[in-house]
Scaffold this motif. Structure first.
Motif, PDB file in Angstrom:
ATOM      1  N   ASP A 140       0.797  -1.226   0.000  1.00 51.64           N
ATOM      2  CA  ASP A 140       0.000   0.000   0.000  1.00 51.64           C
ATOM      3  C   ASP A 140       0.832   1.280   0.000  1.00 51.64           C
ATOM      4  O   ASP A 140       0.271   2.373  -0.173  1.00 51.64           O
ATOM      5  N   HIS A 141       2.146   1.166   0.188  1.00 49.52           N
ATOM      6  CA  HIS A 141       2.992   2.368   0.245  1.00 49.52           C
ATOM      7  C   HIS A 141       4.179   2.191  -0.718  1.00 49.52           C
ATOM      8  O   HIS A 141       5.249   1.722  -0.324  1.00 49.52           O
ATOM      9  N   PRO A 142       3.980   2.550  -1.976  1.00 47.66           N
ATOM     10  CA  PRO A 142       5.011   2.327  -2.999  1.00 47.66           C
ATOM     11  C   PRO A 142       6.349   2.983  -2.657  1.00 47.66           C
ATOM     12  O   PRO A 142       7.402   2.404  -2.937  1.00 47.66           O
ATOM     13  N   GLU A 143       6.320   4.181  -2.066  1.00 46.80           N
ATOM     14  CA  GLU A 143       7.583   4.859  -1.751  1.00 46.80           C
ATOM     15  C   GLU A 143       8.386   4.068  -0.726  1.00 46.80           C
ATOM     16  O   GLU A 143       9.610   3.924  -0.840  1.00 46.80           O
ATOM     17  N   PHE A 144       7.693   3.576   0.288  1.00 50.56           N
ATOM     18  CA  PHE A 144       8.382   2.766   1.290  1.00 50.56           C
ATOM     19  C   PHE A 144       8.906   1.472   0.671  1.00 50.56           C
ATOM     20  O   PHE A 144      10.020   1.024   0.965  1.00 50.56           O
ATOM     21  N   ARG A 145       8.094   0.855  -0.204  1.00 53.78           N
ATOM     22  CA  ARG A 145       8.524  -0.377  -0.882  1.00 53.78           C
ATOM     23  C   ARG A 145       9.796  -0.139  -1.672  1.00 53.78           C
ATOM     24  O   ARG A 145      10.721  -0.960  -1.656  1.00 53.78           O
ATOM     25  N   GLN A 146       9.877   0.995  -2.326  1.00 47.81           N
ATOM     26  CA  GLN A 146      11.073   1.325  -3.101  1.00 47.81           C
ATOM     27  C   GLN A 146      12.289   1.482  -2.194  1.00 47.81           C
ATOM     28  O   GLN A 146      13.387   1.034  -2.527  1.00 47.81           O
ATOM     29  N   GLN A 147      12.116   2.092  -1.022  1.00 47.68           N
ATOM     30  CA  GLN A 147      13.221   2.242  -0.081  1.00 47.68           C
ATOM     31  C   GLN A 147      13.756   0.889   0.357  1.00 47.68           C
ATOM     32  O   GLN A 147      14.971   0.681   0.439  1.00 47.68           O
ATOM     33  N   VAL A 148      12.852  -0.036   0.634  1.00 46.94           N
ATOM     34  CA  VAL A 148      13.278  -1.378   1.057  1.00 46.94           C
ATOM     35  C   VAL A 148      13.973  -2.089  -0.098  1.00 46.94           C
ATOM     36  O   VAL A 148      15.013  -2.738   0.089  1.00 46.94           O
TER      37      VAL A 148
END
Length: 352
Positions: A66-74
């Protein structure tokens, strides 16, 4: 209805349909009950401010989805992803892997809560490696779904990846592998013409293992003990325990023929007691086998004979938890003081 397979399949489908018809009136009530149980469970976790294992997986999946930006960070923290024992994962864990292995080009994708992640997320090339063996899937009791391994393998191949088979065995003797290759090919077969997703079918071309160790065995490497006919399960266990004990007495007797690989790996030596292990799934009937060993004069030791929760270190931790739950539990307090957690001697504990 001609042919055994079609007849059996028709009967099974008829039985399933009848069972569904009989249970239909209770389905709505049962679904309502499950919903209330889930609500109460979630409310209790919230009250205690904790997660259980499933909650951790669900929250992690939802956070990444649900949080693409956080997914990208990981994703940017990972250079490659290797998942071992993939046959023991479930659909939720598959979705976690797909979210981490998402194709980087074009940035993270917006995903809805009901999105099919297998279809929605292309994989990053040369990033993901999954290792496993569907024949070794043993964790269905805790929610593992062996079919997800095939789902991931098919997706990897469809997107240009490859499937390799590790068929060199460095552990077992050639005779052992020959026996089990043939045994599994006869046991792991499809019940129907088209195997169901959870069925594990043995394919000799890809599942057979090839030995790398030299064949030093001069006799059979697998023995089958023939037992008398038994009318009951307890009687069969009695026959089995006696047959195993008699065979071990002969195998371990002075002057017995060599049967175990020597330490220098160049030949065989006679078996010793330390070469033998009897494995039990539950320890419920352990005493029957132990008495048979005693009758036949076979020296032995019982290791963790009371199971995992009977192991001393587990009992020590259980005593600590009991003490934390009830500070007035004198027995738990004494057990903690005597355990390696504190380390008091028996004499010191007695004086206290």
């Amino acid at each position: 209805w001609k042919g055994k397979g079609k007849s059996d399949d028709s009967v099974r489908r008829l039985e399933d349909a009848y069972a569904a018809w009989r249970t239909a009136p209770f389905e709505a009530t049962f679904r309502d009950l499950l919903g209330k149980v889930e609500e109460r469970h979630d409310a209790e976790l919230t009250r205690r401010n904790v997660f259980d294992f499933t909650s951790l997986l669900v929250k992690a999946r939802d956070l990444l989805r649900d949080h693409p930006e956080f997914r990208q960070q990981v994703q940017e923290r990972l250079g490659a992803l290797l998942v071992d024992e993939f046959q023991d994962t479930n659909r939720l864990q598959l979705e976690l892997v797909l979210l981490l292995a998402e194709k980087r080009e074009g940035g993270p994708r917006d995903l809805s809560p009901d999105a099919d992640l297998v279809a929605s997320l292309p994989l990053e090339p040369a990033f993901l490696c999954a290792v496993g063996d569907r024949k070794q899937s043993i964790y269905e009791f805790r929610g593992a779904d062996v079919s997800v391994f095939k789902v991931l393998a098919d997706k990897i191949e469809a997107e240009g990846g490859m499937r390799g088979f590790l068929q060199n065995n460095y552990r077992s003797l050639p005779g052992v592998l020959s026996f089990f290759n043939r045994a599994f090919a006869g046991l792991l077969v499809a019940m129907e013409e088209t195997p169901r997703p959870f069925e594990v079918v043995y394919v000799p071309e890809t599942d057979d293992l090839s030995p790398t160790r030299p064949d030093l065995a001069e006799g059979p490497v697998v023995e089958r003990l023939t037992l008398p006919e038994a009318d009951t399960a307890p009687e069969l266990r009695e026959y089995e325990a006696d047959a195993v004990a008699r065979r071990l007495r002969v195998m371990l007797a002075p002057g017995a023929p060599p049967a175990v690989m020597a330490e220098d790996k160049k030949g065989l030596r006679p078996a010793r007691g330390g070469d033998v292990a009897m494995l039990f799934r539950p320890f419920t009937h352990l005493e029957e086998y132990r008495q048979a060993l005693i009758r036949h004069g076979v020296p032995h030791r019982v290791l963790r004979g009371r199971g995992f929760y009977g192991a001393q270190e587990v009992r020590d931790l259980a005593s600590l938890l009991a003490l934390l739950a009830d500070a007035d539990d004198a027995l738990a307090f004494a057990a903690v003081l005597r355990s390696p957690l504190v380390g008091l001697s028996a004499e010191s504990l007695f004086r206290l």
